[in-house]
Structures are given as C-alpha cells and as structure tokens.
Scaffold this motif. Structure first.
Motif, mmCIF file in Angstrom:
data_model
loop_
_atom_site.group_PDB
_atom_site.id
_atom_site.type_symbol
_atom_site.label_atom_id
_atom_site.label_comp_id
_atom_site.label_asym_id
_atom_site.label_seq_id
_atom_site.Cartn_x
_atom_site.Cartn_y
_atom_site.Cartn_z
ATOM 1 N N ALA A 179 -24.222 30.807 50.421
ATOM 2 C CA ALA A 179 -24.915 30.829 51.629
ATOM 3 C C ALA A 179 -26.105 30.287 51.720
ATOM 4 C CB ALA A 179 -24.490 32.250 52.242
ATOM 5 N N LEU A 180 -27.249 31.226 50.969
ATOM 6 C CA LEU A 180 -28.525 30.798 51.057
ATOM 7 C C LEU A 180 -28.968 29.365 50.981
ATOM 8 C CD1 LEU A 180 -30.147 33.677 49.005
ATOM 9 C CD2 LEU A 180 -30.000 33.319 51.179
ATOM 10 N N VAL A 181 -28.125 28.527 50.078
ATOM 11 C CA VAL A 181 -28.390 27.109 49.873
ATOM 12 C C VAL A 181 -27.924 26.592 51.359
ATOM 13 C CG1 VAL A 181 -27.486 25.102 48.787
ATOM 14 C CG2 VAL A 181 -28.460 26.950 47.538
ATOM 15 N N ALA A 182 -26.765 26.905 51.880
ATOM 16 C CA ALA A 182 -26.373 26.193 53.338
ATOM 17 C C ALA A 182 -27.372 26.645 54.149
ATOM 18 C CB ALA A 182 -24.972 27.173 53.624
ATOM 19 N N ILE A 183 -27.816 27.793 54.330
ATOM 20 C CA ILE A 183 -28.959 28.203 55.198
ATOM 21 C C ILE A 183 -30.048 27.437 55.091
ATOM 22 C CG2 ILE A 183 -30.279 29.951 56.262
ATOM 23 C CD1 ILE A 183 -28.096 32.040 55.684
ATOM 24 N N TYR A 184 -30.533 27.200 53.800
ATOM 25 C CA TYR A 184 -31.714 26.466 53.715
ATOM 26 C C TYR A 184 -31.704 25.151 53.913
ATOM 27 C CZ TYR A 184 -35.482 24.434 50.853
ATOM 28 O OH TYR A 184 -36.612 23.916 50.576
ATOM 29 N N LEU A 185 -30.509 24.340 53.628
ATOM 30 C CA LEU A 185 -30.176 23.040 53.826
ATOM 31 C C LEU A 185 -30.171 22.795 55.411
ATOM 32 C CD1 LEU A 185 -27.687 21.872 51.187
ATOM 33 C CD2 LEU A 185 -30.421 21.424 51.320
ATOM 34 N N TRP A 200 -18.021 37.200 55.629
ATOM 35 C CA TRP A 200 -19.046 37.791 56.134
ATOM 36 C C TRP A 200 -20.548 36.654 56.008
ATOM 37 C CZ3 TRP A 200 -18.634 39.868 60.863
ATOM 38 C CH2 TRP A 200 -17.467 40.463 61.041
ATOM 39 N N LEU A 201 -20.541 36.400 54.761
ATOM 40 C CA LEU A 201 -21.733 35.471 54.593
ATOM 41 C C LEU A 201 -21.653 34.309 55.410
ATOM 42 C CD1 LEU A 201 -22.213 35.896 50.675
ATOM 43 C CD2 LEU A 201 -23.664 36.678 52.215
ATOM 44 N N MET A 202 -20.587 33.592 55.407
ATOM 45 C CA MET A 202 -20.350 32.398 55.896
ATOM 46 C C MET A 202 -20.431 32.622 57.475
ATOM 47 S SD MET A 202 -20.256 30.203 53.886
ATOM 48 C CE MET A 202 -20.555 30.578 52.040
ATOM 49 N N LEU A 203 -20.076 33.874 58.032
ATOM 50 C CA LEU A 203 -20.207 33.943 59.640
ATOM 51 C C LEU A 203 -21.850 33.943 59.705
ATOM 52 C CD1 LEU A 203 -17.652 36.571 60.455
ATOM 53 C CD2 LEU A 203 -17.794 34.146 61.137
ATOM 54 N N ALA A 204 -22.208 34.524 58.660
ATOM 55 C CA ALA A 204 -23.817 34.664 58.947
ATOM 56 C C ALA A 204 -24.544 33.146 58.960
ATOM 57 C CB ALA A 204 -24.482 35.412 58.041
ATOM 58 N N VAL A 205 -23.964 32.381 57.938
ATOM 59 C CA VAL A 205 -24.436 30.994 58.049
ATOM 60 C C VAL A 205 -24.025 30.310 59.505
ATOM 61 C CG1 VAL A 205 -24.035 28.807 56.939
ATOM 62 C CG2 VAL A 205 -24.173 30.889 55.551
ATOM 63 N N VAL A 206 -22.971 30.448 59.857
ATOM 64 C CA VAL A 206 -22.204 29.844 61.123
ATOM 65 C C VAL A 206 -23.318 30.288 62.191
ATOM 66 C CG1 VAL A 206 -20.316 29.805 62.826
ATOM 67 C CG2 VAL A 206 -20.093 29.485 60.284
ATOM 68 N N MET A 213 -15.777 47.260 62.203
ATOM 69 C CA MET A 213 -14.933 46.773 61.209
ATOM 70 C C MET A 213 -15.392 45.781 60.306
ATOM 71 S SD MET A 213 -12.468 48.812 62.176
ATOM 72 C CE MET A 213 -11.145 48.050 61.064
ATOM 73 N N SER A 214 -16.509 45.391 60.634
ATOM 74 C CA SER A 214 -17.223 44.231 59.838
ATOM 75 C C SER A 214 -17.672 44.629 58.561
ATOM 76 C CB SER A 214 -18.392 43.590 60.725
ATOM 77 O OG SER A 214 -19.446 44.384 60.556
ATOM 78 N N PHE A 215 -17.988 43.931 57.485
ATOM 79 C CA PHE A 215 -18.549 44.037 56.313
ATOM 80 C C PHE A 215 -20.076 43.803 56.259
ATOM 81 C CE2 PHE A 215 -19.417 43.077 52.052
ATOM 82 C CZ PHE A 215 -18.867 44.092 51.336
ATOM 83 N N THR A 216 -20.981 44.607 55.983
ATOM 84 C CA THR A 216 -22.411 44.486 55.678
ATOM 85 C C THR A 216 -22.627 44.000 54.200
ATOM 86 O OG1 THR A 216 -22.252 46.339 57.097
ATOM 87 C CG2 THR A 216 -24.431 45.540 56.432
ATOM 88 N N THR A 217 -22.900 42.649 54.349
ATOM 89 C CA THR A 217 -23.275 42.148 52.921
ATOM 90 C C THR A 217 -24.524 42.561 52.458
ATOM 91 O OG1 THR A 217 -23.937 40.189 54.314
ATOM 92 C CG2 THR A 217 -22.100 39.990 53.339
ATOM 93 N N THR A 218 -25.578 42.916 53.520
ATOM 94 C CA THR A 218 -26.960 43.278 52.947
ATOM 95 C C THR A 218 -26.688 44.651 52.533
ATOM 96 O OG1 THR A 218 -27.350 43.412 55.447
ATOM 97 C CG2 THR A 218 -28.475 41.704 53.969
#
Lengths: 78, 176, 248
Positions: free
Chosen positions: B32-38, C38-44, C112-117
């Motif tokens: 995820a971090l690499v994706a965000i960074y890119l 949820w990591l990917m949702l953050a990226v999105v 209902m979400s998941f807190t990655t941090t």
C-alpha cells in the motif's frame, strides 16, 4: 483456584496500570495550559509554536499510552 | 460480530499480538505504501505543485497588470492635473492681461480728463485774473473820479497826478 | 476471555482480528485479508482525492482540489518549518506517511470497518521505516558527526557520558513510542466505542451509551486527525536530526 488467583491479579494489575493515564492527563494539561498562558501574553508568537505544542502533548501523552498498553498486556497477553 | 470470536482471538486474546499475522500485515502495508508513494510522486505531487506554481504566476501576473493599470491611471491623472494647471495659468494670464489693459485705458482716460480739467481750470483762473484786474482798474478809476468830484465839490482843485498818487496809495494799503 | 456465563457479551478486541477475506483458513503472508482490503481502500481514497480530485488542474480550484492543495501546502510548510530547507526533498515520503495514516485512521472510523493503524505491526513498520531511514540518512550525510547528537557538548564533561547513555536510550525508544502512540490511541478509542456499544444492548442504559458513543466518536475523529499530524510532525522532528544543522 490458582488460575483464578492469577486472573484476579491480572485484573487488579490492569486496573492499577490505568492510574498512569491520570499522570498523562496532568502532563497534557500542563503543556496546554502553559501554552495558553504564554499565548495570551504574546499572541503574535503563538501561531509559530503550535507545532511545538503538539510535539509536547504527544510526548506527554505517549507515557499515558504506555500505561494503557501495560493494562492491555496484562488483560490479554500475560 | 461479538459472538463469532474466532479461534485466533481465543488463543491469543489480543489480536495485535498475534504474530502469525504480522507477515501478512507488513507485506500488504508495504504494497500500500509503495502504491501511495508512486501515486503521489508520479502524478499528484507534481501536478499540485505545478498548479500552485501556475496560480502563483497568474496571481503575480495579475498583480503586475494591476500595477501597470494603476500606473497608467496615475499618469493619466497627472496629465489631467497638468492640463488643469495649464488652463488655470492661461486663464490667470488672460485675466491679468485684461486687467492691465483696463488699467492702462483707465489711466489714460484719467490723465486726459486731468489734463482737460487742469486746462479748463487754468483758463478759468486766467479769466478770473483778467476780470479781477479789470475790476481793480474800474475801482481805481471810480475812486479817482469820485475823489476828483469830492475835491471839486469841496471847492478845491486837485491836479490829476496828486489824485492818482493818493488813490493809488490808499488802494495799495487795502487788500483787494 | 473477559465475560463468562450470562450477562454482557462484550468483546472489544474482536474488531481487530485479522481474517482472510475469502473463506476461512490460515493467514499466510500473501493472503488477502481484511487488512488488505482496508489498506487498499486507503490507497483508493488517497488516489481519489489527490489524483482524481486534481485532474482538472484548475487555476481556480474545485472543492476536492482545494482540499488536496490544502494538505499539500500544510505538509510542505510543516516539513520546511520543522526539518529545514534540506528536508524539503524528503517531502514526498512525509506526505506518503501523513496521507496513509490520516486516511487509515479516518476509514477505520466507519462502522464495521477495520482500523489498520490500530495494529502494532502496521505502525511499528511505519515507525521503524522512519527510524532506520533517519538514522541511515544521518550517518550518510554527516558521518560520525551524526553521533555528536548524543554527546551533549554544552553539558559539564563529567555529566556527558551519563547524558550520552540517556540520549542513546531515548533515541532507541523513539520508534517504540512513535508506533505505540498511534496504535494505542486508535486501539483505545475503538475499544471504548465497542464497550459502549455493548452497553447499548441493555435497554436501561442504552440512551446514555448511545450518547456517549456519539461524543466519543466525535472525539475519535479529532484524535484521528491529530494523531496523523503528530506522527508526521515527529517524523519531521526526527528528520531534522538527520538533515538539519547541528547547531540551529
């Protein structure tokens, strides 16, 4: 029986560990209160120091979080 | 949700300390971090930086244009003020000229009138003097005649020269 | 676990369990789990804000573009003010950290979400990355001079070794407090929310519990943003040690 005693100790310890949160509260209050006192004396300098304020609060708060962590560890991990 | 606590929760208690999932979390976190960074370095940050720079440039240009316009406006105002001042000066000059002309006319007329008056006065003076002289002459003659008559009446005879002298002396003594 | 027998069944920590996204089974390192989702949702979400939101490159910005610009300017100023001019070239890294932490925190507040941090594994990775990066960067840029940070030259000579030990310990505690602060704050907040949610099932106290949840939810929103800010500004403070002047 012994297990129950250990369980009791864990819970008591966890409860005691939360006292540390009070210390963190005092610390954060000190930082914020002193910042406000200083900011009211010299409002023009206050804006530049908010970063310092947050860093100070973060450091004070971290110790409270540690005690919370210890409580959690006692409850669930030990 | 609460009742379906899985086996992992039972065995470990605190999911954060379940080390079997660490590899999974760290792997996906790095992805995820690499994706965000890119995303940020390839697209978002240069774009936003460019937009901010462009806006700064636009604002600076606009400010410069505004400054230019302001300068032109102040130049126009200065020109207007100058024209106004010129017009004022011209008007003042014309007024002064007219005034001077009138003054000169007036002075000339006055001088003429003065000369006329003094000429007339002199004429009158002269005629008065003439009249006075002739009057004196007449008075002397009358006095002489009267004196001769008086002398004759009183029984004397007076010679003309003595009479003349006597009358002349008397008339000299009195102010005319 | 806590509640045995009847009464309340509150499992405040269950929300943090890592589960495979599809089906049951063991969690291997490559398994797509709820963490992955949820990591990917953050990226999105970050992509939506920072890339799609700014796609028009308008000089007069739209709403999403101004938010993106606001974050950009905020972090840029922070890096410049705290870490100095030399720190500005590490701005993309700081920005990545800030956006990730901010969005992970905020997405974790969705019910209902998941807190990655809230997972130490995640925050410790972030903090260790910062710690290792800053240490290596400092050693590379300043060489042995970087170690002068531990040798407090303004203190009396007799005190310096003791201070050096203390400084060294505090230096190595940095990643611990850096990561535990973030995870602990979020974990505590979500656990408290869950406890109150458990109380809400008792009719007698449910209005109070729901009111308290609402208040704590608002507090958690604030905490999410502040923790992201604190995480970032501490990163900048650490970065200053590596790139800033020794005598500032």
């Amino acid at each position: 029986m012994e297990g129950e005693l250990a369980l009791m100790g864990k819970y008591i310890g966890a409860g005691l560990a939360t006292i540390g949160l009070g210390g963190a509260g005092i610390g954060v209050g000190h930082v914020a209160g002193n910042f406000l006192a200083g900011a009211l004396r010299n409002p023009s300098a206050a804006a530049g120091q908010t970063a310092t304020l947050f860093v100070g609060i973060a450091f004070a708060e971290a110790l409270g979080i540690f005690s919370f962590l210890i409580a959690l560890l006692l409850m669930f991990a030990v | 949700m609460a009742t379906e606590a899985g086996g992992a929760a039972q065995s470990v208690g605190m999911p954060q300390l379940d080390f079997t999932t660490y590899g999974n979390q760290i792997f996906w976190l790095v992805v995820a971090l690499v994706a965000i960074y890119l995303l940020l370095t390839r697209i978002a940050l240069p774009r936003i930086g460019a937009v901010l720079a462009e806006r700064k440039g636009t604002v600076a240009n606009d400010l410069a244009a505004a400054e230019d316009l302001k300068e032109r406006a102040s130049a126009a105002e200065a020109a207007y003020q100058k024209a106004l001042a010129d017009a004022r000066a011209e008007a003042a000059r014309i007024i002064a000229e007219a005034k001077a002309e009138i003054q000169a006319d007036l002075a000339r007329a006055l001088a003429e009138a003065d000369a006329d008056i003094s000429a007339r006065a002199a004429e009158s003076e002269r005629r008065i003097a003439e009249i006075r002289a002739s009057a004196m002459q007449s008075v002397a003659e009358v006095a002489r005649d009267t004196a001769a008559e008086l002398v004759a009446v009183l029984g004397g005879s007076a010679d003309a020269a003595a009479l003349e002298a006597a009358v002349g002396a008397r008339m000299k003594g009195q102010p005319s | 676990m806590a509640a045995e027998g009847g009464g309340l069944q509150i499992h405040p920590m269950d929300q943090f369990i890592v589960k495979p996204l599809f089906g049951e089974g063991a969690v291997h390192w490559y398994t797509p789990t709820n963490v992955t989702l949820w990591l990917m949702l953050a990226v999105v979400a970050i992509g939506l804000l920072m890339v799609v939101g700014t796609r028009r490159r308008a000089v007069v910005p739209s709403r999403s573009q101004s938010v993106a610009e606001l974050i950009y300017g905020f972090i840029h100023n922070m890096v410049e003010d705290v870490a100095g001019h030399d720190g500005v070239k590490y701005f993309p890294y700081v920005m990545t950290l800030f956006l990730f932490v901010l969005f992970a925190n905020l997405l974790g507040l969705i019910p209902m979400s998941f807190t990655t941090t809230s997972h130490v594994a995640v925050t410790a990775t972030l903090a260790l990355a910062v710690f290792l990066g800053v240490t290596l960067l400092g050693l590379a840029r300043k060489g042995v001079g970087f170690l002068a940070m531990f040798w407090v030259s303004s203190a009396p000579l007799a005190l310096r070794p003791i201070l050096a030990v203390i400084e060294l310990i505090s230096y190595f505690v940095r990643p611990v407090s850096h990561s535990i602060r973030l995870a602990g704050n979020l974990m505590a907040g979500h656990a408290v929310l869950k406890v109150f949610a458990g109380f809400a099932s008792v009719a007698l106290v449910s209005p109070v519990a729901i009111g308290a949840m609402t208040a704590i939810y608002a507090l958690e929103l604030l905490v999410s943003v502040i923790q992201a800010y604190v995480f970032t500004i501490l990163t900048c403070v650490y970065l200053k040690d590596a790139v800033g002047d020794a005598h500032h």
